[in-house]
Scaffold this motif. Structure first.
Motif, PDB file in Angstrom:
ATOM      1  N   THR A 186       7.671   6.829   1.635  1.00  0.00           N
ATOM      2  CA  THR A 186       7.718   8.248   1.862  1.00  0.00           C
ATOM      3  C   THR A 186       6.896   8.861   0.616  1.00  0.00           C
ATOM      4  O   THR A 186       6.513   8.120  -0.519  1.00  0.00           O
ATOM      5  N   SER A 187       6.666   9.970   0.376  1.00  0.00           N
ATOM      6  CA  SER A 187       6.137  10.726  -0.525  1.00  0.00           C
ATOM      7  C   SER A 187       6.541  12.095  -0.625  1.00  0.00           C
ATOM      8  O   SER A 187       6.899  12.775   0.086  1.00  0.00           O
ATOM      9  N   THR A 188       6.271  12.868  -2.009  1.00  0.00           N
ATOM     10  CA  THR A 188       6.387  14.111  -2.164  1.00  0.00           C
ATOM     11  C   THR A 188       5.487  14.915  -2.730  1.00  0.00           C
ATOM     12  O   THR A 188       4.810  14.230  -3.634  1.00  0.00           O
ATOM     13  N   ARG A 189       5.240  16.036  -1.861  1.00  0.00           N
ATOM     14  CA  ARG A 189       4.160  16.808  -2.586  1.00  0.00           C
ATOM     15  C   ARG A 189       4.440  17.545  -3.772  1.00  0.00           C
ATOM     16  O   ARG A 189       5.572  18.386  -3.612  1.00  0.00           O
ATOM     17  N   ILE A 190       3.721  17.542  -4.842  1.00  0.00           N
ATOM     18  CA  ILE A 190       4.181  18.321  -6.003  1.00  0.00           C
ATOM     19  C   ILE A 190       3.382  19.859  -6.018  1.00  0.00           C
ATOM     20  O   ILE A 190       3.772  20.792  -6.640  1.00  0.00           O
TER      21      ILE A 190
ATOM     22  N   PHE B 186       0.712  -1.196   0.097  1.00  0.00           N
ATOM     23  CA  PHE B 186       0.058  -0.051   0.090  1.00  0.00           C
ATOM     24  C   PHE B 186       0.692   1.157   0.006  1.00  0.00           C
ATOM     25  O   PHE B 186       1.770   1.269   0.681  1.00  0.00           O
ATOM     26  N   LEU B 187       0.709   2.055  -1.100  1.00  0.00           N
ATOM     27  CA  LEU B 187       1.328   3.562  -1.023  1.00  0.00           C
ATOM     28  C   LEU B 187       0.432   4.381  -0.334  1.00  0.00           C
ATOM     29  O   LEU B 187       1.248   5.458   0.083  1.00  0.00           O
ATOM     30  N   ALA B 188      -0.926   4.512  -0.455  1.00  0.00           N
ATOM     31  CA  ALA B 188      -1.711   5.435   0.159  1.00  0.00           C
ATOM     32  C   ALA B 188      -2.864   4.796   0.379  1.00  0.00           C
ATOM     33  O   ALA B 188      -3.394   3.917  -0.333  1.00  0.00           O
TER      34      ALA B 188
ATOM     35  N   ILE C 263       3.637  12.233  -5.355  1.00  0.00           N
ATOM     36  CA  ILE C 263       4.036  11.043  -5.828  1.00  0.00           C
ATOM     37  C   ILE C 263       4.682  10.050  -4.636  1.00  0.00           C
ATOM     38  O   ILE C 263       5.132  10.612  -3.762  1.00  0.00           O
ATOM     39  N   PHE C 264       4.225   8.949  -4.486  1.00  0.00           N
ATOM     40  CA  PHE C 264       4.299   7.907  -3.437  1.00  0.00           C
ATOM     41  C   PHE C 264       5.427   7.052  -3.741  1.00  0.00           C
ATOM     42  O   PHE C 264       5.418   6.550  -4.810  1.00  0.00           O
TER      43      PHE C 264
END
Length: 549
Positions: free
Chosen positions: A241-245, A189-191, A235-236
């Motif tokens: 971890t993830s980065t808000r674009i 699961f990524l999100a 992007i997950f």
């Protein structure tokens, strides 16, 4: 990170952004043509009675393999077509699984592996992700990961054999990547929506996309809309971890984005994203906009009322590693077209009324009723800049004669790029290996690429696109009943067929029987283009070495 409403830009980048791509020139190759039974023009590379869905996408690999689905067949069951270089056939027909069984758009990689979601089967164990190899299509694996999933929408298959999708579990959604592991598969699961995970910030997750690094990009609602939308695009990563674009102006007043479209973004393998949304002009009217996150800043590529475009259409864009972005839009003369943009300028790939080669001679991209859309679904682009698209055809001198619906490759003049490096080891999955007890009976593979033209199939690309008021959801994009309608009323009518694969309940305010093919609202006035720096740079990579929902 954002501070006091301002966007910050990192000074140091972890990857170099590629130079702007060169815009290719195009020649056209017909892959298949469907038609209505009884039409004198017949069909090409497909048997009579096979009908395309109202809206679809056709993945294309670097060596120009393509695959797509049939929603109606003479046998009464869903099917998949595969081929390349103008040759191909229907290679897989679903077995008898129940009259409510649906089949989603296929994912495809350069090893000729094909994956697609099956839902609605009478026996639950026949639902899942079906994985097969085009060269041995009777050998099928059914993957039912993650545990508890009942729907697998926006399905992608990357070059490492990973599958990324939006799973539905107990009526709620999660982003999941399924990777080959040993002789089986492992789900991660990524999100998740907060109902599935109390620590999640997401009220709702929209259609995602997957790249070759196993990363997914998607938009989530962080709070219910109340005059403003509270959304972010991230992007997950497989690491968790993830980065808000980017985020909507409800989250940051300095953002140019009023609302993100519910159609999937495009994520390439160099940390770049292309996505649709709306912005408010000076008169607070919505302007549908295509944005590019180029790794350092957010840029407008195309927009309603700008540079010869009257209206953007609500179909997912696609993008390759060179930064070429393909999308659909209506020009200032009211003609639909498929466009490609290299980050600096754009050109038409193909346009309404354009003449194309076909098996029947010179054909025109046209419909017998001017209001009906001439293109179906989302165009897709591969690493060399080839574009797969679906269009209605007629003789060049008579638009009242139906030559049906054609699947084309617009072949790029650009050279083949070097071998892609997905950044992850090859999973070595052989889709044709039998999984055992989960395998359905033989699907009935039909004739090869040499089959003759037949009596006709589809009526053309009368379709229902994705995400806007009065529009129906689509398996390649949003399929959930809780999905609010997207910004901007662009309607492509369909042949009376509901969208395929996944939950088919339309969002509130949408008309599932819409078939007019009309524009539901006039174009709005211009707004100033906004160019703002964003918060982070992400080193990402996508499937575009070979083949997005």
């Amino acid at each position: 990170m954002r501070g006091q409403g301002a966007w910050a830009v990192l000074a140091m980048l972890t990857l170099a952004v590629p130079a702007w791509a060169e815009l290719p020139n195009y020649t056209f190759q017909l892959q298949a043509r469907t038609n209505l039974l009884g039409n004198p023009g017949g069909a090409y590379n497909v048997d009579p009675g096979n009908l395309l869905p109202g809206s679809l996408h056709v993945p294309i690999t670097q060596d120009r393999q393509v695959a797509f689905r049939f929603s109606i067949t003479p046998e009464g069951r869903r099917a998949v077509w595969w081929g390349r270089s103008g040759q191909g056939s229907r290679i897989y027909l679903l077995p008898e699984l129940g009259e409510d069984t649906l089949l989603g758009d296929p994912g495809l990689n350069s090893d000729a592996n094909i994956a697609f979601a099956v839902t609605g089967a009478a026996t639950a164990t026949n639902n899942g992700i079906y994985l097969l190899k085009a060269t041995t299509p009777s050998q099928v694996r059914i993957i039912r990961e993650p545990v508890g999933a009942t729907d697998w929408s926006s399905l992608w298959l990357n070059e490492s054999g990973q599958m990324g999708f939006r799973a539905t579990i107990s009526g709620f959604r999660a982003y999941v990547v399924v990777s080959p592991k040993g002789t089986g598969f492992e789900a991660k699961f990524l999100a998740k929506e907060k109902t599935l995970d109390g620590t999640s910030p997401y009220e709702f997750l929209y259609s995602p996309t997957l790249n070759d690094r196993g990363q997914m990009a998607g938009v989530g609602d962080l709070a219910p809309a109340s005059g403003e939308y509270f959304q972010e695009l991230r992007i997950f990563n497989a690491s968790g971890t993830s980065t808000r674009i980017a985020q909507s102006r409800g989250r940051d007043p300095s953002s140019p984005i009023f609302r993100f479209a519910s159609v999937a973004p495009a994520l390439n393998n160099n940390g770049q994203l292309a996505f649709l949304g709306t912005a408010k002009d000076a008169n607070q009217a919505n302007r549908v906009t295509l944005w590019l996150w180029d790794g350092t800043a957010l840029r407008v590529l195309a927009q309603d009322g700008q540079n010869g475009i009257r209206d953007m259409e609500f179909f997912p864009p696609d993008m390759n590693d060179s930064g070429l972005v393909v999308f659909r839009a209506i020009d200032s003369a009211g003609l639909r077209a498929v466009w490609v943009h290299d980050g600096q300028e754009m050109k038409r790939v193909v346009s309404e009324h354009q003449l194309l080669p076909s098996d029947l001679g010179t054909a025109r991209v046209d419909q017998e009723t001017p209001a009906n859309p001439v293109f179906a679904g989302s165009p897709m682009i591969n690493s060399r800049g080839d574009v797969a698209f679906v269009a209605g055809l007629a003789p060049q001198d008579n638009d009242q004669v139906e030559w049906g619906t054609a699947i084309y490759i617009a072949r790029s003049s650009l050279p083949i790029p070097g071998p892609p490096d997905a950044g992850v080891p090859d999973a070595g999955v052989d889709a044709g290996v039998d999984a055992g007890s989960g395998e359905p009976p033989d699907a009935g593979v039909d004739a090869g690429s040499g089959e003759p033209p037949d009596a006709g199939v589809d009526a053309g690309p009368e379709e229902v696109p994705d995400a806007g008021p009065e529009e129906m959801p689509d398996a390649s994009v949003d399929a959930g009943p809780d999905d609010p309608p997207d910004a901007g009323p662009r309607v492509d009518a369909g042949p009376g067929e509901a969208p395929d694969a996944g939950n088919t309940t339309p969002p509130p305010g949408e008309n599932p029987d819409s078939g007019c093919g009309c524009q539901a609202a006039p174009a709005v006035v211009l707004w100033p283009w906004l160019f703002l720096g964003l918060a982070r740079y992400l080193a990402a990579r996508r499937r575009r070495g070979s083949s997005r929902t």
